[in-house]
Motif scaffolding. Structure first.
Motif, PDB file in Angstrom:
ATOM      1  N   THR A  42       0.830  -1.208   0.000  1.00  0.00           N
ATOM      2  CA  THR A  42       0.000   0.000   0.000  1.00  0.00           C
ATOM      3  C   THR A  42       0.862   1.255   0.000  1.00  0.00           C
ATOM      4  O   THR A  42       0.617   2.194  -0.777  1.00  0.00           O
ATOM      5  N   LEU A  46       0.994   3.892  -3.200  1.00  0.00           N
ATOM      6  CA  LEU A  46       0.624   5.295  -3.013  1.00  0.00           C
ATOM      7  C   LEU A  46       1.750   6.221  -3.456  1.00  0.00           C
ATOM      8  O   LEU A  46       1.508   7.249  -4.105  1.00  0.00           O
ATOM      9  N   TYR A 297      -3.577  10.207   2.079  1.00  0.00           N
ATOM     10  CA  TYR A 297      -3.911   9.340   0.942  1.00  0.00           C
ATOM     11  C   TYR A 297      -4.486   8.008   1.409  1.00  0.00           C
ATOM     12  O   TYR A 297      -5.369   7.441   0.753  1.00  0.00           O
ATOM     13  N   ARG A 300      -8.102   8.613   2.240  1.00  0.00           N
ATOM     14  CA  ARG A 300      -8.899   8.682   1.015  1.00  0.00           C
ATOM     15  C   ARG A 300      -9.117   7.294   0.427  1.00  0.00           C
ATOM     16  O   ARG A 300     -10.197   6.978  -0.075  1.00  0.00           O
ATOM     17  N   LEU A 301      -8.081   6.462   0.489  1.00  0.00           N
ATOM     18  CA  LEU A 301      -8.149   5.131  -0.100  1.00  0.00           C
ATOM     19  C   LEU A 301      -9.195   4.280   0.585  1.00  0.00           C
ATOM     20  O   LEU A 301      -9.924   3.516  -0.059  1.00  0.00           O
TER      21      LEU A 301
END
Length: 310
Positions: A42, A46, A297, A300-301
């Motif tokens: 992850t 990103l 981020y 948001r993910l």
């Protein structure tokens, strides 16, 4: 010696009650391995996807995550096999490969953390010159050194060990670290000297360099405004946390290899497990929670589609 090197099997004697709890060990290790892959992948994805994360600091973080994925992918499948087997054995050649992977990626982490400390030093102490100093070429050089130097140093150790006769075929551990030295019939002065050289090059010098950079950073931020201090803390605290854990686990590894007979078997198992579990899982969590840009981020993910629409 080549025939002996290729045909000798080492018994891994560090497991505790694996015949009773093999499936429990397997479930725990598999869960940890999946978490390591998910968290580190992850972070890497990103950083690759978002252009504003294509900065030296985040590139070094991605490199740390890549190290964790590669290290775990080499080590964990053998652990899965061992906990489900009646006999925990490993070919000596494979043992040497484990040794190489373990110390190459471990030392690479230290060098990457040193590169990150240099990046923070330039960013905070020489902000106007940062784009010039930390250009793409400099980042590529630092990454290359972080991976190539440990590989070269420990490859020499492997060559030296391959020419030593084995008198012991039981390793008090569940993977091959520097405890393999105790398998040899006699200690090697050359190997000891080369190990000391590697320790200085890959641990002591980076450690002193990191101390130097953070002393400089502390002096600059101490005389700066509150905003500069907050910005420095946001990026430096996660780095220091990962650095502290890396050196502590390295210290554990040295102590366990030198004083393993002084510890009960279950204590050795738990402490050794921390070495192969803690950093690969701890690093991405720290950077995911403490680094503001990455944290945003991640939020948001994993946020709900409804929230995104709103």
């Amino acid at each position: 010696m080549d025939a002996e090197f290729n045909g000798t099997y080492i018994t891994l004697g560090g497991y505790v009650d694996v015949d009773k709890y093999g499936y429990v060990y397997f479930a725990i290790l598999l869960t940890i391995y999946i978490l390591i892959l998910c968290t580190n992948c992850t972070i890497m994805c990103l950083i690759c996807i978002h252009r504003n994360l294509h900065e030296p600091m985040y590139i070094f973080i991605a490199a740390l995550s890549l190290n964790s994925v590669l290290f775990s992918t080499v080590l964990y499948p053998k652990l899965f096999i061992d906990v489900l087997s009646q006999k925990q054995i490993i070919p000596y050649s494979t043992c040497m490969f484990q040794f190489l992977v373990f110390y190459v990626f471990g030392s690479s982490d230290i060098l990457l953390l040193s590169a990150m400390s240099y990046d923070r030093y330039v960013s905070i102490c020489k902000p106007l010159h940062y784009p010039t100093i930390m250009g793409t070429r400099k980042v590529i050089v630092l990454l290359t050194v972080a991976w190539l130097l440990p590989f070269c140093q420990f490859s020499v150790s492997i060559v030296i060990m391959a020419n030593h006769k084995l008198c012991h075929l039981t390793l008090e551990g569940f993977f091959c670290n520097n405890s393999v030295y105790k398998l040899h019939c006699m200690t090697s002065p050359i190997l000891n000297v080369w190990g000391l050289v590697s320790l200085v090059n890959l641990c002591l010098i980076p450690f002193l360099f990191i101390i130097f950079t953070y002393v400089k950073i502390f002096i600059i931020t101490y005389h700066s405004c509150l905003d500069v201090r907050k910005k420095a803390a946001e990026t430096c605290i996660p780095h220091l946390m990962v650095l502290f854990s890396s050196y502590c686990l390295g210290f554990f590894d040295i102590i366990m290899a030198r004083k393993e007979s002084d510890f009960p078997k279950i204590v050795r198992l738990v402490m050794t497990l921390q070495i192969v579990v803690y950093n690969p899982l701890f690093n991405p969590i720290v950077y995911g929670v403490k680094m503001k840009e990455i944290k945003n981020y991640i939020k948001r993910l994993f946020s709900c589609p409804e929230n995104k629409i709103i």
